[in-house]
Design a protein around this motif. Sequence first.
Motif, mmCIF file in Angstrom:
data_model
loop_
_atom_site.group_PDB
_atom_site.id
_atom_site.type_symbol
_atom_site.label_atom_id
_atom_site.label_comp_id
_atom_site.label_asym_id
_atom_site.label_seq_id
_atom_site.Cartn_x
_atom_site.Cartn_y
_atom_site.Cartn_z
ATOM 1 N N LEU A 50 35.493 9.547 -38.727
ATOM 2 C CA LEU A 50 37.066 9.887 -37.313
ATOM 3 C C LEU A 50 37.581 11.004 -37.796
ATOM 4 O O LEU A 50 37.900 11.282 -38.895
ATOM 5 C CB LEU A 50 37.243 8.131 -37.288
ATOM 6 N N ALA A 51 38.478 11.170 -36.510
ATOM 7 C CA ALA A 51 38.659 12.992 -36.728
ATOM 8 C C ALA A 51 40.404 11.852 -35.957
ATOM 9 O O ALA A 51 40.757 11.339 -35.846
ATOM 10 C CB ALA A 51 38.850 13.515 -35.559
ATOM 11 N N GLU B 166 38.467 13.640 -40.243
ATOM 12 C CA GLU B 166 38.799 15.415 -40.004
ATOM 13 C C GLU B 166 40.281 14.814 -39.170
ATOM 14 O O GLU B 166 40.848 14.328 -39.263
ATOM 15 C CB GLU B 166 37.565 15.381 -38.944
ATOM 16 N N MET B 167 40.276 16.725 -39.757
ATOM 17 C CA MET B 167 42.102 16.748 -39.040
ATOM 18 C C MET B 167 41.506 18.074 -38.116
ATOM 19 O O MET B 167 41.719 18.803 -38.183
ATOM 20 C CB MET B 167 42.763 16.787 -40.154
ATOM 21 N N PHE B 168 42.688 17.653 -36.624
ATOM 22 C CA PHE B 168 42.580 18.157 -35.549
ATOM 23 C C PHE B 168 44.458 18.928 -35.396
ATOM 24 O O PHE B 168 45.383 18.010 -35.153
ATOM 25 C CB PHE B 168 41.643 17.580 -34.418
ATOM 26 N N LEU B 169 44.348 19.752 -34.910
ATOM 27 C CA LEU B 169 45.821 20.061 -34.764
ATOM 28 C C LEU B 169 45.739 19.793 -33.098
ATOM 29 O O LEU B 169 45.124 20.033 -32.375
ATOM 30 C CB LEU B 169 46.284 21.533 -35.337
ATOM 31 N N HIS B 170 47.514 18.501 -32.615
ATOM 32 C CA HIS B 170 47.013 18.338 -32.145
ATOM 33 C C HIS B 170 48.837 18.795 -30.351
ATOM 34 O O HIS B 170 49.438 18.060 -31.526
ATOM 35 C CB HIS B 170 46.989 17.366 -31.565
ATOM 36 N N GLY B 171 48.517 20.291 -30.470
ATOM 37 C CA GLY B 171 49.991 20.319 -29.868
ATOM 38 C C GLY B 171 50.689 21.084 -31.089
ATOM 39 O O GLY B 171 50.586 21.069 -32.243
ATOM 40 N N LEU C 177 48.495 12.606 -45.408
ATOM 41 C CA LEU C 177 47.636 12.827 -44.509
ATOM 42 C C LEU C 177 46.364 13.361 -45.646
ATOM 43 O O LEU C 177 45.301 13.507 -45.368
ATOM 44 C CB LEU C 177 48.221 14.015 -44.255
ATOM 45 N N ARG C 178 46.992 13.902 -46.089
ATOM 46 C CA ARG C 178 46.244 14.689 -47.190
ATOM 47 C C ARG C 178 45.023 13.750 -48.285
ATOM 48 O O ARG C 178 43.906 14.507 -48.181
ATOM 49 C CB ARG C 178 46.977 15.435 -48.128
ATOM 50 N N SER C 179 45.844 12.349 -47.817
ATOM 51 C CA SER C 179 44.611 11.987 -48.821
ATOM 52 C C SER C 179 43.769 11.474 -47.424
ATOM 53 O O SER C 179 42.762 11.131 -48.061
ATOM 54 C CB SER C 179 45.492 9.874 -49.716
ATOM 55 N N TRP C 180 43.544 11.025 -46.685
ATOM 56 C CA TRP C 180 43.348 10.752 -45.383
ATOM 57 C C TRP C 180 42.441 12.293 -45.075
ATOM 58 O O TRP C 180 40.593 11.632 -45.302
ATOM 59 C CB TRP C 180 43.693 10.767 -44.205
ATOM 60 N N ALA C 181 42.600 13.690 -45.512
ATOM 61 C CA ALA C 181 41.400 14.253 -44.974
ATOM 62 C C ALA C 181 40.368 14.361 -46.305
ATOM 63 O O ALA C 181 39.957 14.611 -46.550
ATOM 64 C CB ALA C 181 42.161 15.770 -45.224
ATOM 65 N N ASP C 182 41.291 14.108 -47.475
ATOM 66 C CA ASP C 182 40.347 13.782 -48.541
ATOM 67 C C ASP C 182 39.347 12.745 -48.815
ATOM 68 O O ASP C 182 37.597 12.967 -49.270
ATOM 69 C CB ASP C 182 41.392 13.290 -50.076
ATOM 70 N N GLN C 183 39.644 11.670 -48.093
ATOM 71 C CA GLN C 183 38.433 10.812 -47.708
ATOM 72 C C GLN C 183 37.185 10.563 -46.759
ATOM 73 O O GLN C 183 36.493 10.151 -46.679
ATOM 74 C CB GLN C 183 38.818 9.084 -47.501
ATOM 75 N N GLY C 184 37.962 12.748 -45.897
ATOM 76 C CA GLY C 184 36.907 12.749 -44.776
ATOM 77 C C GLY C 184 36.760 13.117 -43.824
ATOM 78 O O GLY C 184 35.934 13.311 -42.880
ATOM 79 N N ILE D 293 42.131 23.406 -41.098
ATOM 80 C CA ILE D 293 41.675 21.805 -39.827
ATOM 81 C C ILE D 293 39.983 22.500 -39.674
ATOM 82 O O ILE D 293 39.364 23.158 -39.416
ATOM 83 C CB ILE D 293 42.602 22.594 -38.853
ATOM 84 N N ASP D 294 40.208 20.882 -38.890
ATOM 85 C CA ASP D 294 38.564 20.694 -37.980
ATOM 86 C C ASP D 294 38.488 21.753 -36.929
ATOM 87 O O ASP D 294 37.307 21.888 -36.535
ATOM 88 C CB ASP D 294 38.050 19.761 -37.795
ATOM 89 N N GLY D 295 40.260 21.530 -35.731
ATOM 90 C CA GLY D 295 39.877 22.003 -34.543
ATOM 91 C C GLY D 295 40.964 21.776 -33.638
ATOM 92 O O GLY D 295 42.132 21.472 -34.698
#
Length: 247
Positions: free
Chosen positions: A40-41, A73-78, A64-71, A133-135
Amino acid sequence: MSPTPPRRLLLASIHDVSPRFESEVDGLLDLLAPHVGTRLAMLVVPNHWGDAPIVPGTPFAARLRSWADQGIEMFLHGFTHRDEAHHVGAADRFRARFMTASEGEFLGLPRAEAGERIAKGRALIEGVIGRPIDGFVAPAWLYGEGTREALEEAAIPIAEDHLRVWSPATGSQLAWGPVITWASRTRYRLASSLLAAAGLRHAPLNPLRIGVHPPDVRHPALVASITKTLKTAARTRSPARYRDLLP
Ligand SMILES: [Zn+2]
């Protein structure tokens, strides 16, 4: 024996990830994880409404970092997720109020200003998660021309709006079709989002995109609709990541 046809994809995202909505984000994760795991993103807002900053070194930044470590995806949202009406001078306040929706931070921004906010938000999030970031996804999926140009200039790999996913970095279209999302600001919007989800969850879209928001968890009818949509999708679809759409 004929080969099994590839399954269609499911892309799920949690909008408005911010310290302001930490408990709601946990609720949404509990809702999504049984169906998609960590495929999920998260759409992360660096400083929601200008008074909920993500601060490096805080427990929320560590999560946040731990969620990203788990795979995830991280998007910048504004950057603040809202137009200028609440935190700049009178001229901008006028422009923001009359030219943009109240949460359409990136609809009216000129290219230079959009580029600055993207660069600032990206640097903050990437510093926190320790990876690119992924997008980028604009608040309310609203992009002005200046924002589209700034995204290309910043070579952002993936962006999406209501109707499509594309790569600003390469200019290529990655997916097409409406995103399923829920609304709760008025009873009318809530009811019509339930109807739309009930129809779209059966549509032969590939991928099927689902976007959930923090207030969704406060409405049992929305939680039920989201769960049903995820269950229906899981029967014929594989949960995927946006980056799976890249060639
Ligand atoms: Zn949002």
